[in-house]
Design a protein around this motif. Structure first.
Motif: not given
Lengths: 230, 114
Positions: A164-190
């Motif tokens: 669905d996202v790619a179809k939006d981008w393909n229909n209107d290239s102005q909408k293609n502003l990319g994605l933001l990926l964040e990777i978090l660490v789960k669990g304890n932090r001692d």
């Protein structure tokens, strides 16, 4: 005989002879589909070659688009457990107007599967970027969340359906502003663990590869298989 | 390069002529990952009335050959593909995209009078 190269290239859907600077690795799935088709083309079964059984979609052009985004380094990480942030961008301009998008699969390769360094458990958060980045903004503003998924360790490939996202981008290239990926660490932090996590995050930054596999159907090149053969 | 046709009993009759286009000859091996080339076969040869019943022909070709025999002004039946197969190409474009593209009915497998 002067070979009418440009005519043949146009037939292949190209406007000039590609001259790639470096060869991209060919993913296993594309090699497999190619070899299956080579074998099928010489056999008698007249299957519908515009159907890609490996993905269960119709289409005659598969494109693996490499990520063109960069890692983000912001002083104030969004959360203490943040491991890395990356801006992902895929150039869809190669898709011609008449082609219909039938699949868009984001692939995140976290790195090779190994039997050691099995920690830590991670959480992947993927956001759509919906506003252009302002000048002083260190990172693009995260918009709608598309994915929130845990993975047991920073290894292997995870796939997400972004049709669905790619179809939006393909229909209107102005909408293609990319994605933001964040990777978090789960669990304890001692304390003792923190050092290992920094090591794991540094490795992940080295190994992370993102790509978008898109499948399109060109109606003129994929007439319905009802066409009568002699 | 043209692949020499097997000693066809009547070389002038309609049959498939094999031609292999090697992408290296075109300098395209630098961006086409697979295959190494493709069979650009073509159909060529006569479709005389006496043989239309055996040259893998359509009924229409039989009638056309009959009419040509009666009135030479009417053109003979022509040598056309009767069985085609697809090819797939794996290549890289200028945006570092790896593309697998499929083309239907690209290779002539069999010819006949049509």
């Amino acid at each position: 005989v002067q070979f009418q190269e440009y005519v043949f290239l146009q037939f292949l859907g190209l406007d000039k002879v590609p001259s790639p600077q470096r060869f991209q690795p060919v993913p296993y799935i594309l090699k497999k589909i190619f070899q299956d088709r080579e074998a099928a083309a010489t056999s008698v079964d007249s299957r519908d070659f515009c159907y890609i059984k490996d993905f269960g979609v119709r289409g005659n052009v598969l494109r693996l688009l490499p990520d063109q985004g960069l890692f983000l380094y912001s002083r104030k990480l969004s959360q203490a457990s943040s491991c890395l942030q990356k801006f992902l961008y895929f150039n869809l301009s190669a898709i011609k107007e008449k082609e219909q998008l039938t699949m868009a699969q984001l692939g995140l390769d976290l790195g090779p599967n190994t039997y050691y360094k099995l920690g830590p458990e991670l959480e992947l958060a993927l956001f759509l970027v919906q506003e252009p980045q302002e000048g002083d903004q260190p990172i693009p503003k995260p918009g709608r969340m598309l994915v929130l998924q845990s993975v047991p360790r920073p290894q292997g490939v995870v796939h997400f359906n972004l049709l669905d996202v790619a179809k939006d981008w393909n229909n209107d290239s102005q909408k293609n502003l990319g994605l933001l990926l964040e990777i978090l660490v789960k669990g304890n932090r001692d304390i003792g663990v923190t050092f290992q996590l920094q090591d794991a995050c540094a490795r992940l930054r080295q190994s992370l590869r993102a790509s978008l596999l898109v499948v399109t159907l060109h109606p003129e090149q994929c007439h319905p298989s009802s066409r009568k053969r002699r | 390069e043209a692949i020499p046709a097997p000693k066809a009993p009547c070389r002038n009759l309609c049959h498939r002529h094999q031609l292999f286009i090697n992408f290296r000859d075109l300098g395209w091996h630098k961006w086409i990952i697979a295959p190494k080339g493709f069979m650009a076969n073509y159909c060529h040869g006569d479709c005389p009335f006496s043989l239309t019943t055996s040259l893998n022909s359509s009924n229409y070709a039989f009638m056309q050959a009959l009419m040509h025999a009666v009135d030479p002004e009417i053109p003979q039946a022509v040598c056309v593909p009767t069985k085609l197969s697809p090819i797939s190409m794996l290549y890289q474009d200028n945006d570092d995209n790896v593309i697998l593209r499929h083309y239907e009915e690209m290779v002539v497998d069999e010819c006949g009078c049509g």
